[in-house]
Scaffold this motif. Structure first.
Motif, PDB file in Angstrom:
ATOM      1  N   PRO A  16       0.826  -1.200   0.000  1.00 51.42           N
ATOM      2  CA  PRO A  16       0.000   0.000   0.000  1.00 51.42           C
ATOM      3  C   PRO A  16       0.863   1.255   0.000  1.00 51.42           C
ATOM      4  O   PRO A  16       1.980   1.265   0.520  1.00 51.42           O
ATOM      5  N   LEU A  17       0.340   2.309  -0.594  1.00 52.95           N
ATOM      6  CA  LEU A  17       1.018   3.593  -0.609  1.00 52.95           C
ATOM      7  C   LEU A  17       0.709   4.297   0.702  1.00 52.95           C
ATOM      8  O   LEU A  17      -0.444   4.577   1.011  1.00 52.95           O
ATOM      9  N   ARG A  23       2.158  15.495   4.311  1.00 56.95           N
ATOM     10  CA  ARG A  23       2.199  15.521   2.846  1.00 56.95           C
ATOM     11  C   ARG A  23       0.791  15.490   2.263  1.00 56.95           C
ATOM     12  O   ARG A  23       0.511  16.128   1.256  1.00 56.95           O
ATOM     13  N   SER A  24      -0.107  14.782   2.920  1.00 55.81           N
ATOM     14  CA  SER A  24      -1.498  14.746   2.484  1.00 55.81           C
ATOM     15  C   SER A  24      -2.121  16.131   2.582  1.00 55.81           C
ATOM     16  O   SER A  24      -2.844  16.562   1.688  1.00 55.81           O
ATOM     17  N   LEU A  25      -1.852  16.839   3.682  1.00 57.98           N
ATOM     18  CA  LEU A  25      -2.385  18.183   3.853  1.00 57.98           C
ATOM     19  C   LEU A  25      -1.806  19.137   2.818  1.00 57.98           C
ATOM     20  O   LEU A  25      -2.496  20.034   2.335  1.00 57.98           O
ATOM     21  N   PHE A  26      -0.537  18.955   2.461  1.00 54.72           N
ATOM     22  CA  PHE A  26       0.083  19.781   1.425  1.00 54.72           C
ATOM     23  C   PHE A  26      -0.635  19.594   0.095  1.00 54.72           C
ATOM     24  O   PHE A  26      -0.996  20.568  -0.570  1.00 54.72           O
ATOM     25  N   TRP A  27      -0.897  18.355  -0.296  1.00 57.80           N
ATOM     26  CA  TRP A  27      -1.584  18.082  -1.559  1.00 57.80           C
ATOM     27  C   TRP A  27      -3.037  18.547  -1.508  1.00 57.80           C
ATOM     28  O   TRP A  27      -3.570  19.070  -2.493  1.00 57.80           O
TER      29      TRP A  27
END
Length: 74
Positions: A16-17, A23-27
């Motif tokens: 799984p990724l 990083r999720s919040l950045f995207w």
């Protein structure tokens, strides 16, 4: 006639990724900012009240798309 009854095909495994929350919040933030910019240029920018002054290039570029999406501009 040789048979490969003892040999099995290699099994593909998936991993799984895992994406860190920072990083999720950045995207997510970047995507939201891009969506707001697109919404402004297609739905709100009128040329006369543009953030670029009296320049109507952006308005004319997205003019037909505005009407297709239901945004009035005249």
């Amino acid at each position: 006639m040789s048979s490969m009854s003892g040999a099995e095909a290699p099994q593909a495994t998936t991993t799984p990724l895992v994406l860190p929350i920072s990083r999720s919040l950045f995207w997510l933030g970047g995507t939201a900012l891009l969506a707001l910019l697109v919404y402004y240029f297609i739905g709100i920018d009128q040329g006369a009240v543009s953030i670029f002054g009296n320049d109507a290039h952006v308005h004319e570029f997205v003019h037909d798309g505005r009407h297709f999406l239901g945004f009035p501009c005249h």
